[in-house]
Design a protein around this motif. Sequence first.
Motif, PDB file in Angstrom:
ATOM      1  N   GLY A  42     -11.579   5.076  -2.267  1.00  8.95           N
ATOM      2  CA  GLY A  42     -10.113   5.049  -1.583  1.00  8.95           C
ATOM      3  C   GLY A  42     -10.281   4.882  -0.157  1.00  8.95           C
ATOM      4  N   ILE A  43      -9.164   4.541   0.679  1.00  7.28           N
ATOM      5  CA  ILE A  43      -9.133   4.470   2.030  1.00  7.28           C
ATOM      6  C   ILE A  43      -7.935   5.378   2.711  1.00  7.28           C
ATOM      7  N   VAL A  44      -7.921   5.674   3.731  1.00  7.73           N
ATOM      8  CA  VAL A  44      -6.961   6.678   4.348  1.00  7.73           C
ATOM      9  C   VAL A  44      -6.442   5.941   5.548  1.00  7.73           C
ATOM     10  N   ALA A  45      -5.286   6.353   5.721  1.00  7.77           N
ATOM     11  CA  ALA A  45      -4.582   5.557   7.205  1.00  7.77           C
ATOM     12  C   ALA A  45      -3.945   6.797   7.972  1.00  7.77           C
ATOM     13  N   ASN A  46      -3.917   6.336   9.171  1.00  5.57           N
ATOM     14  CA  ASN A  46      -3.249   7.501  10.010  1.00  5.57           C
ATOM     15  C   ASN A  46      -1.850   7.620  10.060  1.00  5.57           C
ATOM     16  N   ASP A  47      -1.232   7.100   9.407  1.00  6.89           N
ATOM     17  CA  ASP A  47       0.381   6.929   9.467  1.00  6.89           C
ATOM     18  C   ASP A  47       0.709   6.346   8.158  1.00  6.89           C
ATOM     19  N   ILE A  48       2.040   6.275   7.968  1.00 14.59           N
ATOM     20  CA  ILE A  48       2.689   5.723   6.720  1.00 14.59           C
ATOM     21  C   ILE A  48       2.279   4.328   6.412  1.00 14.59           C
ATOM     22  N   VAL A  49       1.911   4.296   5.047  1.00 18.79           N
ATOM     23  CA  VAL A  49       1.800   2.969   4.614  1.00 18.79           C
ATOM     24  C   VAL A  49       3.077   2.502   3.499  1.00 18.79           C
ATOM     25  N   GLN A  50       3.500   1.494   4.175  1.00 17.23           N
ATOM     26  CA  GLN A  50       5.020   0.932   3.458  1.00 17.23           C
ATOM     27  C   GLN A  50       4.586  -0.040   2.241  1.00 17.23           C
ATOM     28  N   LYS A  51       3.703  -0.654   2.241  1.00 16.61           N
ATOM     29  CA  LYS A  51       3.464  -1.580   1.139  1.00 16.61           C
ATOM     30  C   LYS A  51       2.325  -1.968   0.876  1.00 16.61           C
ATOM     31  N   ILE A  52       1.676  -2.474  -0.373  1.00 12.29           N
ATOM     32  CA  ILE A  52       0.421  -2.772  -0.742  1.00 12.29           C
ATOM     33  C   ILE A  52       0.669  -3.809  -1.756  1.00 12.29           C
ATOM     34  N   VAL A  53       0.058  -5.012  -1.432  1.00 18.47           N
ATOM     35  CA  VAL A  53       0.109  -6.247  -2.047  1.00 18.47           C
ATOM     36  C   VAL A  53      -1.111  -6.671  -2.695  1.00 18.47           C
ATOM     37  N   ILE A  54      -1.334  -6.972  -3.895  1.00 16.64           N
ATOM     38  CA  ILE A  54      -2.720  -7.404  -4.382  1.00 16.64           C
ATOM     39  C   ILE A  54      -2.651  -8.592  -4.598  1.00 16.64           C
ATOM     40  N   ASP A  55      -3.704  -9.478  -4.292  1.00 16.08           N
ATOM     41  CA  ASP A  55      -4.120 -10.799  -4.299  1.00 16.08           C
ATOM     42  C   ASP A  55      -5.406 -10.988  -4.687  1.00 16.08           C
ATOM     43  N   GLY A  56      -5.774 -11.080  -6.161  1.00 15.79           N
ATOM     44  CA  GLY A  56      -6.849 -11.469  -6.692  1.00 15.79           C
ATOM     45  C   GLY A  56      -7.767  -9.975  -6.462  1.00 15.79           C
ATOM     46  N   ASN A  57      -9.039 -10.193  -5.817  1.00 11.06           N
ATOM     47  CA  ASN A  57      -9.762  -9.064  -5.486  1.00 11.06           C
ATOM     48  C   ASN A  57      -9.437  -8.181  -4.197  1.00 11.06           C
TER      49      ASN A  57
END
Length: 260
Positions: A42-57
């Motif tokens: 997994g990954i970690v961000a230093n502030d808010i993640v608003q959106k994640i879009v999956i495109d293939g891999n």
Amino acid sequence: MIIFKIHIMKIKNIIIFLAIFLTFNIFNQKVLATSINPSNLGIVANDIVQKIVIDGNQAYISGNFTKIGPSIGQMGMFNLSDYSLVRQPKPNGAINMVISDGSDGWYIAGSFTKIGDHPTKRVAHINNDGSVDTNFTANVNNTVSDLILSNNKLFIGGSFTSIDGVADNRIYIGALSPTTGALDAWYPGSQQNPVIKLAAYDNNIYWYVSNLYYIYRANNTNGTKDNSWSITLNNSVSDWHFQNDYLYIAGGNFTTLNGN
């Protein structure tokens, strides 16, 4: 800084490499975004993640963050040739001490109770490829503050009172098998307060008892305590070092040693 120099005995040329690996936390772990590949950590961000879009891999992540990277918990291993991160199983608690096993692997100690999916309480062995040694399983009932490898034994000190599930069988100090993590017969007796520092020199194990400010030693083979030798300070010790027949005690809040 106050430094005391104490003659102890003829000391052999022993070098023990200790590497303190403090809690490793690159980013403020506000958000954990799991990877598409479940084998990744997994990954970690230093502030808010608003959106994640999956495109293939691939996953495209947007938000208020300015830094993003792998979630590694309290332990990290890096390749010094290119500084790349070697993925490892994550401990579920703090790590207080890391030492070399002499074969490019490590022993770690702290307050964790498992590494990845492997249950090993407060002490673990990490192989030289970063994987956890599943043949090594310790069972220590409370935090381990320090550990050293000497005379084919893994000596530990901390705030624990039990090893291998037997109540009050090891009060704040003990030893484990470096191969399996099982309880070793070595034991100098119960201590008045938690042991927070250990050292090994010239066939002896030295330990520092917190809050009471005592330093003792015992034979590293049978655990026989040397009742003719001890050091009493009037306050805490930050560091110590053995060299050329002397014990150097440096730093801390103490101002007297054995009343002087």
